[in-house]
Design an enzyme around this catalytic site. Structure first.
Site, PDB file in Angstrom:
ATOM      1  N   CYS A 190       8.782  -4.563 -17.137  1.00  0.00           N
ATOM      2  CA  CYS A 190      10.201  -4.084 -16.255  1.00  0.00           C
ATOM      3  C   CYS A 190      11.176  -4.906 -16.234  1.00  0.00           C
ATOM      4  CB  CYS A 190       9.589  -3.796 -14.880  1.00  0.00           C
ATOM      5  SG  CYS A 190       8.370  -5.045 -14.104  1.00  0.00           S
TER       6      CYS A 190
ATOM      7  N   HIS B 155      13.913  -5.716  -9.447  1.00  0.00           N
ATOM      8  CA  HIS B 155      13.980  -7.009 -10.094  1.00  0.00           C
ATOM      9  C   HIS B 155      15.414  -7.501 -10.472  1.00  0.00           C
ATOM     10  CE1 HIS B 155       9.641  -6.541 -10.089  1.00  0.00           C
ATOM     11  NE2 HIS B 155       9.518  -6.543 -11.412  1.00  0.00           N
TER      12      HIS B 155
END
Length: 367
Positions: A158, A257
């Site tokens: 990710c 993130h």
């Protein structure tokens, strides 16, 4: 263009964090219809709603609630009829299971890390490198057992995904990048459910995530590299090597993130801040030109406000399928620095797998 008849799909790891996102995103999909759900033997044989601790902000789709969960075996009821299988399995179990589904002539789009390093498995970020997809033809003839239909495609880690999209925009505009420094601030959902213990993460930053830095440093070169002339493998950016250094931290954010990135270009003089901003604004990718349903209208969203992007404010943009970029400015050590943000459980996981499969449909790799 949507297929004439929706393609039946199975979901492995359907009760987990990524599996739930697959269900949410596929519940009313124009190309695919959920046909089989797989989970552990503890859940097999029971209705999905009974065995799942649903953690999303939308309810379990009504037609999924009573769907009986199967074991993650290709001969379990329903899976043999599927044209595609999406895997949200943990890497501890994903390797053997995904390979068994491939060997059974099923097409697997995986979120796990197990086959990312395989030299004949595409590591595909849909906003960057769909041109890697033809290597699956060579995979079908070289991996044992050979297959006529089955193959595996993986999506990236990710955090890697959040980094390579803006890097791809910069390389497209300005040519090779020489050096990348990135520090990530990663959400707790990236560790799955139940995630990081509260006493470890509340009022804290954890400056280590196992193997995460190595994934970013290795995966980026495969994703940004090309395909060999014979379409039998990847060049891993070998002609223009890129030096990458990553530091990964866990922060008390649920989803999203963030990456703080500095880059040095091979060209001299380096592009200006305004030129870099325009490269982000104008970046387009094959997923967009193909018009697949999960593709964002804007692949890279540029923020001009000094305090953006922020996870809570920006992770939902483009339904979580774009990368946000902000704070673009000169770097006193390298050339340019910026902040990027990705929804780690959508574009960083389930959305990437689904978009990869949509691209495969449009390119004729799923029929």
């Amino acid at each position: 263009m949507a297929p004439q008849n929706k393609i039946k799909v199975g979901i492995l790891g359907a009760t987990g964090t990524v599996g739930q996102r697959f269900i949410q995103l596929l519940a009313d999909h124009p190309y695919f219809v959920i046909h089989a759900l797989g989970a552990s033997s503890r859940s097999a044989g029971q209705p999905y709603a009974k065995v799942t601790r649903w953690k999303l902000n939308t309810p379990i789709p009504g037609h999924i609630q009573e769907m009986v969960v199967q074991e993650c075996k290709p001969d379990a009821p329903g899976f043999a009829d599927c044209g595609v299988v999406f895997s949200g399995l943990d890497h501890d179990v994903a390797g053997e299971i995904e390979f068994a589904f491939r060997a059974a002539e099923l097409i697997v789009f995986s979120n796990a890390k197990n086959y990312r390093r395989d030299p004949v498995v595409p590591l595909m970020v849909p906003l960057v490198n769909p041109h890697h997809l033809p290597v699956v033809k060579h995979q079908q003839t070289t991996l044992s057992p050979p297959t006529k239909k089955g193959y595996i495609v993986t999506n990236a880690n990710c955090s890697t995904t959040g980094l390579v999209v803006p890097l791809a925009a910069l390389e497209k505009a300005f040519g090779p990048i020489e050096t990348v420094l990135v520090t990530t601030l990663q959400a707790i959902s990236g560790s799955g459910y139940p995630g990081v213990p509260s006493l470890d993460i509340i009022d804290n930053v954890v400056p280590y995530i196992g193997s995460e830095e190595e994934k970013i440093e290795w995966e980026t070169s495969k994703i940004l590299g090309g395909v060999n002339a014979d379409e039998q493998g990847f060049d891993y950016h070998a002609s223009e090597p890129m030096k990458i250094s990553a530091t990964c931290t866990r922060v008390p954010v649920i989803d999203g993130h963030t990456g703080c990135v500095s880059v040095k270009f091979k060209r001299s003089p380096a592009p200006s801040v305004e030129e870099v901003k325009e490269a982000f604004r104008s970046y387009t990718c094959e997923a967009q030109t193909l018009g697949v349903p999960s593709a964002p209208k804007q692949a890279v969203i540029l923020h001009e406000a000094q305090d953006r992007p922020q996870p809570r404010l920006d992770r939902d943009l483009e339904n979580g399928a774009a990368v946000s970029v902000g704070r673009v400015r000169e770097c006193n050590v390298l050339d340019i620095k910026f902040v990027c943000l990705i929804d780690n459980v959508r574009l960083g996981a389930a959305t990437s797998s689904i978009m990869n499969a949509e691209i495969a449909v449009e390119k004729g790799y799923i029929v």
